[in-house]
Write a protein that holds these residues in place. Structure first.
Motif, short mmCIF file in Angstrom:
data_model
loop_
_atom_site.label_atom_id
_atom_site.label_comp_id
_atom_site.label_asym_id
_atom_site.label_seq_id
_atom_site.Cartn_x
_atom_site.Cartn_y
_atom_site.Cartn_z
N TYR A 1 5.14 8.57 3.51
CA TYR A 1 5.43 7.35 4.26
C TYR A 1 4.80 7.41 5.62
CZ TYR A 1 8.72 6.38 0.58
OH TYR A 1 9.28 6.12 -0.64
N GLU B 1 5.89 1.67 -8.70
CA GLU B 1 4.85 2.53 -8.14
C GLU B 1 4.16 3.32 -9.25
OE1 GLU B 1 6.52 5.07 -5.16
OE2 GLU B 1 7.19 3.39 -3.94
N ASP C 1 -4.45 7.10 -2.63
CA ASP C 1 -4.12 5.84 -1.97
C ASP C 1 -4.08 4.78 -3.04
OD1 ASP C 1 -4.05 7.07 0.50
OD2 ASP C 1 -6.05 6.42 1.09
N TRP C 2 -3.05 3.94 -3.04
CA TRP C 2 -2.89 2.95 -4.10
C TRP C 2 -2.31 1.66 -3.56
CZ3 TRP C 2 2.28 1.90 -4.34
CH2 TRP C 2 3.16 2.90 -3.93
N GLU D 1 0.84 -1.19 0.00
CA GLU D 1 0.00 0.00 0.00
C GLU D 1 0.87 1.24 0.00
OE1 GLU D 1 -3.01 -0.04 3.02
OE2 GLU D 1 -3.60 -2.09 2.55
N GLY D 2 0.41 2.26 -0.69
CA GLY D 2 1.14 3.51 -0.74
C GLY D 2 0.19 4.69 -0.75
N ARG D 3 0.76 5.85 -0.49
CA ARG D 3 -0.01 7.09 -0.48
C ARG D 3 0.86 8.16 -1.12
NH1 ARG D 3 -3.50 9.86 4.28
NH2 ARG D 3 -5.10 8.64 3.25
N THR D 4 0.26 8.92 -2.03
CA THR D 4 1.01 9.95 -2.75
C THR D 4 0.30 11.29 -2.65
OG1 THR D 4 1.90 8.32 -4.30
CG2 THR D 4 1.95 10.62 -5.01
N TYR D 5 1.09 12.34 -2.45
CA TYR D 5 0.61 13.73 -2.39
C TYR D 5 0.94 14.40 -3.72
CZ TYR D 5 0.60 18.71 -1.32
OH TYR D 5 0.36 20.06 -1.34
N GLY E 1 3.94 13.98 -8.17
CA GLY E 1 3.56 13.45 -6.87
C GLY E 1 4.75 13.08 -6.01
N LYS E 2 4.53 13.13 -4.71
CA LYS E 2 5.55 12.75 -3.73
C LYS E 2 4.96 11.67 -2.83
CE LYS E 2 8.20 14.73 0.15
NZ LYS E 2 9.04 13.62 0.24
N ARG E 3 5.64 10.55 -2.74
CA ARG E 3 5.15 9.45 -1.90
C ARG E 3 5.24 9.86 -0.44
NH1 ARG E 3 6.38 3.01 -1.75
NH2 ARG E 3 4.84 2.61 -0.15
#
Length: 171
Positions: A171, A145, A136-137, A48-52, A167-169
């Motif tokens: 953490y 990614e 959210d991915w 799972e990841g999240r990017t801004y 985008g910036k991941r």
């Protein structure tokens, strides 16, 4: 009678223009997102990841009291040439951090090398000068990614302005 016909025609024209402008303010198109919805369970092991992603629907011009409206094209890109990725949230926030909208409900998929776009129309000023997205991915382990980027553009008068953000991941 002539006046009556002109009145009816004018009223219909006014109503149709109002409906069109409300509909055109955003690229939220549930038909397109519904085609991308995940209908079966995701793979057992996923990362799972999240990017801004920063998005400028407006920028300042000349002074802090004058803004220029921009059209923003947000690209959601699957950079893998072999695996599907999954995006469960594309939430749009304004300058104050208030959540404005989530572009789809549930989880969508992107096939290998596929790109989908969200367009923030020039007339959509809700985001302001400091708008942003959170994505959210999920991917399978070992899959590259997703890439989230935005191109903003304005062609006011004789001038053309464009720039991009990436985008910036988180953490």
């Amino acid at each position: 009678m002539k006046l009556y016909i002109i009145f009816i025609f004018s009223t219909l024209l006014l109503i149709s223009c109002q409906e069109q402008s409300e509909q055109d303010i955003s690229s939220i198109d549930p038909v397109n997102w519904d085609k991308k919805k995940v209908t079966s369970p995701l793979p057992d092991s996923v990362i799972e990841g999240r990017t801004y992603l920063s998005v400028y629907s407006q920028i300042y011009t000349q002074t802090e009291h004058k803004q220029l409206d921009l059209t923003a094209t947000v690209s959601l890109r699957n950079t893998s040439d072999s695996d599907t990725i999954y995006i469960s949230k594309a939430e749009y926030f304004n300058t104050s951090g208030k959540a404005l909208r989530n572009y789809f409900k549930g989880t969508i998929f992107l096939r290998p090398m596929e790109t989908v776009e969200i367009v923030i129309d020039e007339i959509d000023k809700e985001g302001g000068t400091g708008a942003n997205f959170i994505f959210d991915w999920k991917t399978k382990p070992g899959t590259s990614e997703p890439l989230f980027e935005c191109v903003m553009i304005s062609t006011a008068s004789q001038y053309g302005l464009s720039f991009s953000t990436f985008g910036k991941r988180l953490y």
